[in-house]
Design an enzyme around this catalytic site. Structure first.
Site, PDB file in Angstrom:
ATOM      1  N   GLY A  80      50.499  25.852   5.627  1.00  0.00           N
ATOM      2  CA  GLY A  80      49.717  25.741   7.208  1.00  0.00           C
ATOM      3  C   GLY A  80      50.775  23.980   7.484  1.00  0.00           C
ATOM      4  O   GLY A  80      51.112  23.719   6.988  1.00  0.00           O
ATOM      5  N   GLY A  92      41.223  21.965  13.212  1.00  0.00           N
ATOM      6  CA  GLY A  92      41.184  22.266  12.135  1.00  0.00           C
ATOM      7  C   GLY A  92      40.417  23.985  12.354  1.00  0.00           C
ATOM      8  O   GLY A  92      40.044  24.010  12.970  1.00  0.00           O
ATOM      9  N   THR A 134      37.390  23.624  10.969  1.00  0.00           N
ATOM     10  CA  THR A 134      35.993  23.384  11.500  1.00  0.00           C
ATOM     11  C   THR A 134      35.603  22.557  13.109  1.00  0.00           C
ATOM     12  O   THR A 134      35.324  22.704  13.988  1.00  0.00           O
ATOM     13  CB  THR A 134      34.914  22.561  10.744  1.00  0.00           C
ATOM     14  OG1 THR A 134      35.429  23.247   9.394  1.00  0.00           O
ATOM     15  CG2 THR A 134      34.121  22.088  10.938  1.00  0.00           C
ATOM     16  N   VAL A 182      40.384  17.694  16.435  1.00  0.00           N
ATOM     17  CA  VAL A 182      40.567  16.079  16.244  1.00  0.00           C
ATOM     18  C   VAL A 182      42.153  15.637  16.635  1.00  0.00           C
ATOM     19  O   VAL A 182      42.961  16.192  16.896  1.00  0.00           O
ATOM     20  CB  VAL A 182      40.836  15.369  14.410  1.00  0.00           C
ATOM     21  CG1 VAL A 182      40.932  14.291  14.704  1.00  0.00           C
ATOM     22  CG2 VAL A 182      39.922  16.317  13.028  1.00  0.00           C
ATOM     23  N   ASP A 223      44.472  17.860  16.197  1.00  0.00           N
ATOM     24  CA  ASP A 223      45.086  18.429  15.160  1.00  0.00           C
ATOM     25  C   ASP A 223      43.792  19.059  14.768  1.00  0.00           C
ATOM     26  O   ASP A 223      42.536  19.279  14.651  1.00  0.00           O
ATOM     27  CB  ASP A 223      44.605  17.432  13.753  1.00  0.00           C
ATOM     28  CG  ASP A 223      44.506  18.314  12.567  1.00  0.00           C
ATOM     29  OD1 ASP A 223      45.314  19.286  12.186  1.00  0.00           O
ATOM     30  OD2 ASP A 223      43.385  17.653  11.288  1.00  0.00           O
ATOM     31  N   ASP A 226      43.710  17.055   1.126  1.00  0.00           N
ATOM     32  CA  ASP A 226      42.770  16.341   2.597  1.00  0.00           C
ATOM     33  C   ASP A 226      41.636  17.659   2.667  1.00  0.00           C
ATOM     34  O   ASP A 226      41.955  18.850   1.863  1.00  0.00           O
ATOM     35  CB  ASP A 226      44.009  17.440   3.007  1.00  0.00           C
ATOM     36  CG  ASP A 226      43.578  17.210   4.770  1.00  0.00           C
ATOM     37  OD1 ASP A 226      42.040  17.395   4.762  1.00  0.00           O
ATOM     38  OD2 ASP A 226      44.355  17.694   5.365  1.00  0.00           O
ATOM     39  N   ASP A 265      49.457  21.853   9.346  1.00  0.00           N
ATOM     40  CA  ASP A 265      48.281  20.658   8.579  1.00  0.00           C
ATOM     41  C   ASP A 265      49.137  20.301   7.264  1.00  0.00           C
ATOM     42  O   ASP A 265      48.928  18.990   7.457  1.00  0.00           O
ATOM     43  CB  ASP A 265      47.278  20.590   8.777  1.00  0.00           C
ATOM     44  CG  ASP A 265      46.533  21.729   8.038  1.00  0.00           C
ATOM     45  OD1 ASP A 265      47.756  22.967   7.646  1.00  0.00           O
ATOM     46  OD2 ASP A 265      45.227  21.848   7.433  1.00  0.00           O
ATOM     47  N   THR A 300      37.292  22.119   5.574  1.00  0.00           N
ATOM     48  CA  THR A 300      36.892  23.203   5.093  1.00  0.00           C
ATOM     49  C   THR A 300      37.691  23.772   4.092  1.00  0.00           C
ATOM     50  O   THR A 300      36.623  24.800   2.985  1.00  0.00           O
ATOM     51  CB  THR A 300      37.074  24.186   6.829  1.00  0.00           C
ATOM     52  OG1 THR A 300      37.325  23.581   7.637  1.00  0.00           O
ATOM     53  CG2 THR A 300      36.629  25.746   6.466  1.00  0.00           C
TER      54      THR A 300
END
Length: 256
Positions: free
Chosen positions: A107, A8, A10, A13, A6, A129, A109, A132
């Site tokens: 997105g 992201g 920042t 993961v 994943d 979620d 995610d 960020t």
């Protein structure tokens, strides 16, 4: 074993999954300048550190909200892990009907989180979620993604305080003893941030229930600071720190 990634804004993961069970995981910071060799070597070394051989990885799936690094990450997986990753996006089966003005702009995610929330906890549901940005994504009882909200994340709010106000310090984001535990500048900032964010969450959840005409909306939270917020409110029924990785595993199974 499945390698679920994943990407992201920042962190990246990475989880090694066996079904919906997490075997191990690790994180990389999301940095655009890295080459495919750098990503590949870091992933191989981290897998080795976790006692996972690259031959144990049978497939790779990933979602991303950072297009600029996709070329490097994609090539690193092909070159070092010897797999062509399944990338969550248009044309990939998710089991969700996306009922928005432009489904392609949602997105990946957010879709992944909703797949996990709906399949594991049922609908109607909301996946929150705390990353960020904080996303509030809604799936109705029929398994349709009907939209969601996006707000600045808790860290962005905290950074804005100390960056834009000359006398306010950088602080750790954590809960305080109570809403009146504001005896100095730091605890005043911490209380204001946490309780203000809890107020946002409760207002959005309650307004969503009102707009949908349902009191049985299941609210599932994930993300680094989700537990801090959940501890201060009863509108979040479930915290699942592995929601995104589980969603990736579920989507992979749909596309085998």
């Amino acid at each position: 074993m499945l390698l679920a990634i994943d990407i992201g804004n920042t962190n990246i993961v990475i989880g090694v999954m066996k079904g919906l069970d997490l075997i191990t995981s690790f994180r990389l910071t999301t940095q655009t300048p890295r080459t495919s060799d750098e990503y590949g070597i870091m992933m191989v070394e981290m897998l080795r550190e976790k006692k996972i051989h690259i031959n144990d990885i049978t497939a790779v799936i990933m979602s991303s909200v950072v297009p600029d690094i996709m070329y490097s990450v994609n090539n690193s997986i092909k070159k070092y892990l010897h797999h062509k990753p399944l990338i969550v996006g248009p044309g990939v089966k998710t089991g969700l009907a996306v009922k928005t003005d432009n489904p392609r702009e949602v997105g990946a995610d957010r879709i992944v989180n909703c797949v996990a929330a709906y399949e594991m906890y049922g609908g109607p549901c909301m996946a929150i979620d705390f990353g960020t940005s904080t996303t509030y994504d809604i799936v109705n009882a029929k398994g349709e993604f009907i939209g969601g909200l996006i707000t600045p994340g808790i860290r962005i709010c905290a950074d804005a305080l100390w960056q834009r106000a000359a006398q306010l310090p950088h602080m750790e984001i954590k809960s305080t003893k109570g809403i009146l535990d504001c005896k100095n500048t730091v605890t005043s900032m911490q209380s204001g941030l946490i309780y203000g964010y809890i107020g946002q969450v409760e207002y959005i959840v309650n307004k969503t229930k009102e707009a949908m005409g349902c009191d049985n909306l299941k609210v599932i939270a994930t993300g680094g600071l989700a537990k801090v917020i959940q501890d201060g409110t009863d509108v979040i029924q479930k915290y699942d720190g592995l929601l995104t990785l589980k969603g990736l595993a579920l989507i992979y199974e749909k596309n085998r």
